[in-house]
Design a protein around this motif. Structure first.
Motif, short mmCIF file in Angstrom:
data_model
loop_
_atom_site.label_atom_id
_atom_site.label_comp_id
_atom_site.label_asym_id
_atom_site.label_seq_id
_atom_site.Cartn_x
_atom_site.Cartn_y
_atom_site.Cartn_z
N ARG A 62 2.73 1.85 -3.16
CA ARG A 62 1.87 2.31 -4.26
C ARG A 62 1.49 3.77 -4.07
O ARG A 62 1.45 4.54 -5.03
CB ARG A 62 0.62 1.45 -4.33
N ILE A 63 1.23 4.13 -2.82
CA ILE A 63 0.92 5.53 -2.54
C ILE A 63 2.09 6.41 -2.96
O ILE A 63 1.92 7.48 -3.53
CB ILE A 63 0.63 5.72 -1.02
N TYR B 282 0.81 -1.23 0.00
CA TYR B 282 0.00 0.00 0.00
C TYR B 282 0.84 1.27 0.00
O TYR B 282 0.70 2.13 -0.87
CB TYR B 282 -0.94 -0.02 1.21
N GLY B 283 1.75 1.34 0.99
CA GLY B 283 2.55 2.56 1.13
C GLY B 283 3.41 2.81 -0.10
O GLY B 283 3.57 3.94 -0.53
#
Lengths: 289, 539
Positions: free
Chosen positions: A148-149, A145-146
Motif C-alpha cells: 500500500r505504501i 502495508y508495504g
C-alpha cells in the motif's frame, strides 16, 4: 568476483530487470559455492567506515555479497555486525550523529551517494528485525502495508500478494482463517514469520535479517531457518547471528567481524573448518564471545 | 518500633487512609449536591400555620433551625424557628418568612390548598373560589372552580403555546428575512448601487414581509383577546386576588396528592427542567439552552483542540531535534496549564474577538457594521479560548503516547520503504489514538467546568436563540450562548431571589456533573474499543 560499476546510476526507482526471472523457473540449483558457477556479486562494500560521534564502530570494511546466497555476519557482541547490516539499507540514517565513509555499491550504484532515494533503496533491500515487530494491525494489513505504501490499491492484487507472501513465509496455513485478526495475537515465532512475509511482500532483492531467531524457541527457530533456506533461492539474504551453529546451518558465506573490523570472510565451510585467522579460531571454538 | 516502621505496614495504612479521605470528600460533595438538588422537584405538603396573635400563614415549611442565642446561659434548651415558603410575592413582597416555633398556636394541612405555578411572581398558595370568563362566573365554590380549572388549564396552555410559536416562529422568521434583505441592501449601497431592478425587488419584498408581519400581529391580538379567563382566589389572611389563567403554568393540590401523583409531578418537573427555556430570570423553568450551549461548546472545542494538540505533539516528539530548546518548549507547554483561566479569557477577548473577529467583520460583514457580527463574544471564540486553555493536556497525553510507541514498529515501517510521514500517519498515530482520547477526556472535563474565561468571551445570562437553528447556515458560530457553569454562578449569586433559586443551583450542578460524566463515558468507551483493537500481547 567482478562487478559492473555503473557510474551515476543513482536512480533506484528504475529497477534493473531481474535476471532472476528465468532462473526462477529453471530453478537455480543451489549448492555449496564451490559447486556450480560462481555467483554474481550483488553488493560490494568498499572501504566502509562508520562513526557514532567520536567512536568508530566500523573501520575499513571490504566485502562482496553474492546474489541469491546467504551471507552470515558473525562476531562477538559489539563487534559492529548489526551496524554493518543496517548500513546496507541505510537504517543508520535514523541515528543522530552517525558519519559514514566509503561506499556500498548495489548493482554498481553507491547507495551512500547524496542523490540516492532512500525510499527506493529500501524497496529493494528489505529487513527483518531481531525482535518481531508487527504493526498493531490485522495480519492482512501487516503484509499489505508495504504494498500500500508503494501505491497498490486494487484489492485483487493485494489479496494475491498477501497470500503469496504468507505462503512463502510458511505461515499461510496457520492464519488463513484469521487474516483480519490482530497480528499481535500470534505467537512469537509466527510473528517473526509474519515479519518475513511482510518484508518479502514488496518483492525486494535483498533481505537483511538481524538475529531473526534470537527471541525464538528451538522449534520456531528451526522453522525460520528452513524458511531462510527456501528464500535464498530467490533472494539475496544477509543474516546477522549470534549463534554459530545457525551460521553454519544456513549460510553459504560467513564474515567474521571483530572490534569493528572484518577479520575474515570465506565460504562457511571454510570458516568453520579451516579458518586462517587466530581471532576467528578463538571465537568459533568458543574461547571468547 | 523501628522494625514496625520498616515493615511497611504503616505506609500501607497511610496510603489507604489518604485514598479513603479523598473518596470521602468527593462522595460527600456529590451527595450534598444530590440531596439538595434532587429533592427540589418533589411536591411538599402545604401547611397552614395559625400564630398566637391570630395571623394565618399558608406555605411550605422549607427549613427548621435553632435560633442563635449567644447571651442565654449554658444548658438552656434551644428554641427553633421555621422557614416558610408562602409565595404570593406579588402581594407579600417576598417568598419566604421566618416564624419562631413558640409563636405557632396551630399547624394543619388543609386539603383544599391550591398551589399555582405562575409565569410571574413565583408560586401562589391559597384557596380558589371561582373561575370567571370575562365578567361571567363559570364556576363558583372551591370544588367546582378546581374542576373547571383543571378542564380549562390545558386549553389555556395550548393557547399560550400558539401565541409563543407565532411570536417566535412566524414573526421570528419574518424578522430574520427582513434583516437579511436590509443587510443585502446595505451591502449594495456600500458598493455604490442605489437603484436598479434588484434593489427595487428587495424593497418590494420588504414591503410584503411588512404586510405579513402586520397580519401576524393581528392574529396575535385576536388570540390574546381569547385569554379572558380569570381565577378568583383567596390568600392566607382572607385577601382576594384575581389571577389570569394564561399566567398559570401548572396547578396542583399537594395535600391531596398520593405518592404516585407526586412521582408523576416529579417526572414532569424534571423533564421541564432539562427541556424547557428558563423563566423568571432563570430561577424557574428549565435550563435547556444552557445544556445545549455547554454541549455544543465542548464539541466545538474538541474538534478544535484535537488536531491542534496532535500536530503540536507530533512535531515536538517526532520531528524536532531533542535538545534544550525543545525541553524549554515542553516545560512552557506544561506550564501553560497553570495560567489562570481568566487570563486566557482576556487573551480571547483581545486576540480572537477584537483582532480576528473585528477583521472578519470588516472584510465579510461590512454591511452590518457598526453592529459587530464576529467582533463580539460568541460560541466560536469561547470554544477557541477553551481550546487554547486545554491544548497542553492533549499535547502532554499525545506526547506520552508517542513516546510509548516502540522504536521497532517505526523501524519496521521505514524498512518497508515508507517515508517518515507515512510511518507517522499510518502506524504511529493509530497506535497513539487511545492516548489522544485520554487527553481529550481530560480536556473536555476541564472545558465543561470552566466559567471565568467564558464570561467575557460569549456566555450570557439569557440567549435569545440557540447557536443551532433552522435558519441558514444553521450553525451560528457568532451567537452568544448559555452555559451551565455560568448558569450556576448567575442563579446562585446574581439572582434577585436567592432563596428560591438555591435548589436550582444544586440541580444545575447535578446536571453539569451528569453531562461531564456522559461525555467522558462516551470517550472512555471509544478508547476501550480502540485499545482492544490494538491490544498488545506479551510475547
Amino acid at each position: 568476483m567482478e562487478t559492473a560499476v555503473t557510474e551515476r546510476g543513482w536512480n533506484f526507482k528504475v529497477k534493473p530487470a531481474r535476471q532472476s526471472s528465468e532462473q526462477h523457473s529453471s530453478g537455480a540449483v543451489r549448492g555449496t559455492p564451490a559447486a556450480g558457477a560462481a555467483p554474481r556479486t550483488l553488493i560490494q562494500i568498499r572501504g566502509l567506515g562508520l562513526r557514532y560521534g567520536e567512536k568508530a564502530a566500523l573501520e575499513d570494511i571490504d566485502l562482496a555479497i553474492p546474489q541469491r546466497r546467504v551471507t552470515a555476519f558473525i562476531g562477538p557482541s559489539g563487534c559492529g555486525k548489526s551496524t554493518l547490516l543496517r548500513c546496507l539499507n541505510r537504517m543508520n540514517d535514523l541515528v543522530d550523529d552517525v558519519r559514514v565513509t566509503g561506499e556500498i555499491l548495489l548493482d554498481g550504484v553507491n547507495i551512500y551517494d547524496r542523490r540516492t532515494d532512500v525510499v527506493a533503496l529500501r524497496q529493494r533491500v528489505g529487513m527483518v528485525f531481531q525482535k518481531s515487530n508487527p504493526f498493531p494491525k490485522s495480519i492482512y494489513d501487516n503484509v499489505a502495508y508495504g504494498l500500500r505504501i508503494a501505491g497498490a490499491r486494487r484489492k485483487n492484487a493485494l489479496d494475491a500478494a498477501v497470500e503469496k507472501s504468507l505462503k512463502s513465509a510458511a505461515l499461510w496455513d496457520e492464519v488463513t482463517d484469521r487474516l483480519r485478526a490482530s497480528a499481535l495475537a500470534l505467537s512469537g515465532g509466527q510473528q517473526q514469520r509474519l515479519c518475513i512475509a511482510r518484508a518479502i511482500a514488496v518483492e525486494p532483492e535483498v533481505i537483511l535479517m538481524d538475529e531473526p531467531c534470537s527471541a525464538l524457541d528451538p522449534i520456531a527457530t528451526a522453522k525460520v531457518e528452513s524458511l531462510i533456506h527456501e528464500l535464498s533461492q530467490r533472494y539475496t539474504i544477509v543474516i546477522v547471528t549470534h549463534n554459530m551453529q545457525q551460521a553454519a546451518r544456513v549460510s553459504d558465506l560467513t564474515a567474521f567481524l571483530y572490534l569493528g573490523k572484518l577479520v575474515e570472510v570465506g565460504s562457511t565451510e571454510k570458516i568453520f573448518t579451516a579458518r586462517d585467522k587466530r581471532e576467528t579460531e578463538d571465537y568459533i571454538t568458543g574461547r571468547f564471545g | 518500633m523501628k522494625d514496625f516502621w520498616k515493615s511497611g505496614d504503616p505506609f500501607v495504612w497511610l496510603t489507604g487512609a489518604m485514598l479513603a479521605l479523598s473518596l470521602l470528600m468527593v462522595t460527600g460533595l456529590v451527595t450534598l449536591v444530590l440531596v439538595n438538588g434532587l429533592g427540589f422537584f418533589w411536591p411538599r405538603g402545604v401547611e397552614r400555620l395559625v400564630l398566637d396573635d391570630g395571623t394565618v400563614v399558608v406555605g411550605e415549611v422549607s427549613e427548621r433551625e435553632a435560633i442563635p442565642a449567644p447571651d442565654a446561659p449554658l444548658g438552656t434548651p434551644a428554641e427553633y424557628r421555621l422557614q416558610v415558603k408562602r409565595g404570593n410575592r406579588d402581594v407579600e413582597g417576598s417568598d419566604f418568612l421566618w416564624i419562631d416555633e413558640a409563636r405557632i398556636a396551630r399547624r394543619e394541612r388543609p386539603a383544599d390548598v391550591v398551589v399555582l405555578e405562575r409565569r410571574e411572581w413565583g408560586n401562589f398558595y391559597g384557596e380558589i373560589s371561582a373561575l370567571r370568563q370575562a365578567d361571567r362566573a363559570v364556576a363558583t365554590g372551591p370544588a367546582e372552580a378546581w374542576a373547571a380549572l383543571e378542564g380549562r388549564l390545558s386549553e389555556a396552555l395550548r393557547l399560550h403555546e400558539e401565541i409563543f410559536s407565532i411570536e417566535k416562529g412566524e414573526i421570528g422568521a419574518n424578522n430574520h428575512a427582513q434583516e437579511r434583505l436590509r443587510l443585502r441592501l446595505r451591502g449594495r449601497e456600500l458598493r455604490g448601487a442605489r437603484d436598479g431592478a434588484e434593489i427595487d425587488a428587495a424593497h418590494r419584498e420588504i414591503a410584503s414581509l411588512q404586510a405579513a408581519y402586520q397580519q401576524s400581529v393581528e392574529r396575535l391580538t385576536r388570540l390574546r383577546q381569547g385569554q379572558n379567563e380569570r381565577l378568583v382566589a383567596t390568600i392566607a389572611g382572607g385577601r382576594e386576588v384575581e389571577i389570569p389563567l394564561d399566567k398559570i403554568v401548572r396547578a396542583y393540590r399537594p395535600n391531596r396528592m398520593g405518592a404516585f401523583a407526586k412521582a408523576g409531578f416529579y417526572a414532569t418537573k424534571l423533564w421541564e427542567f432539562v427541556s424547557a427555556d428558563p423563566r423568571e430570570s432563570n430561577t424557574e423553568g428549565g435550563v435547556f439552552p444552557a445544556i445545549f450551549g455547554t454541549v455544543m461548546m465542548v464539541m466545538i472545542m474538541s474538534v478544535l483542540v484535537t488536531p491542534l494538540g496532535i500536530v503540536a505533539a507530533v512535531y515536538l516528539r517526532e520531528y524536532a531535534k531533542q535538545g534544550p530548546f525543545v525541553s524549554a518548549v515542553r516545560i512552557a507547554v506544561n506550564n501553560l496549564a497553570g495560567v489562570p483561566s481568566i487570563v486566557f479569557g482576556v487573551f480571547g477577548v483581545g486576540f480572537f474577538i477584537y483582532t480576528i473577529g473585528g477583521t472578519v467583520d470588516r472584510w465579510f460583514f461590512p454591511e452590518a457594521l457598526p453592529t459587530p457580527t464576529f467582533g463580539t463574544g460568541g460560541i466560536l471564540w469561547a470554544s477557541l479560548t477553551l481550546a487554547l486553555l486545554t491544548v497542553p493536556v492533549v499535547i502532554v497525553a499525545t506526547e506520552e503516547g508517542l513516546a510509548a510507541v516502540p522504536r521497532g514498529v517505526r523501524e519496521a515501517s521505514l524498512a518497508l520503504a515508507a517515508t517518515k510521514f507515512e510511518t507517522t500517519w499510518r502506524v504511529v498515530l493509530p497506535a497513539v489514538l487511545p492516548s489522544i482520547l485520554t487527553g481529550l477526556i481530560l480536556a473536555m472535563a476541564r472545558a465543561a467546568g470552566e466559567v471565568a474565561p467564558l464570561m467575557i468571551t460569549g456566555v450570557v445570562k439569557l440567549a435569545p436563540a440557540l447557536p443551532l437553528d433552522g435558519f441558514f447556515p444553521f450553525f451560528h458560530f457568532e451567537r452568544k450562548f448559555m452555559h451551565l457553569g455560568f448558569h450556576i454562578y448567575d442563579v446562585g449569586f446574581q439572582s434577585p431571589n436567592v432563596d428560591v433559586a438555591r435548589p436550582m443551583v444544586y440541580m444545575t450542578t447535578v446536571l453539569l456533573l451528569t453531562i461531564v460524566l456522559f461525555l467522558n463515558l462516551t470517550a472512555i468507551l471509544l478508547r476501550n474499543r480502540l485499545r482492544r483493537r490494538l491490544q498488545v500481547s506479551a510475547v
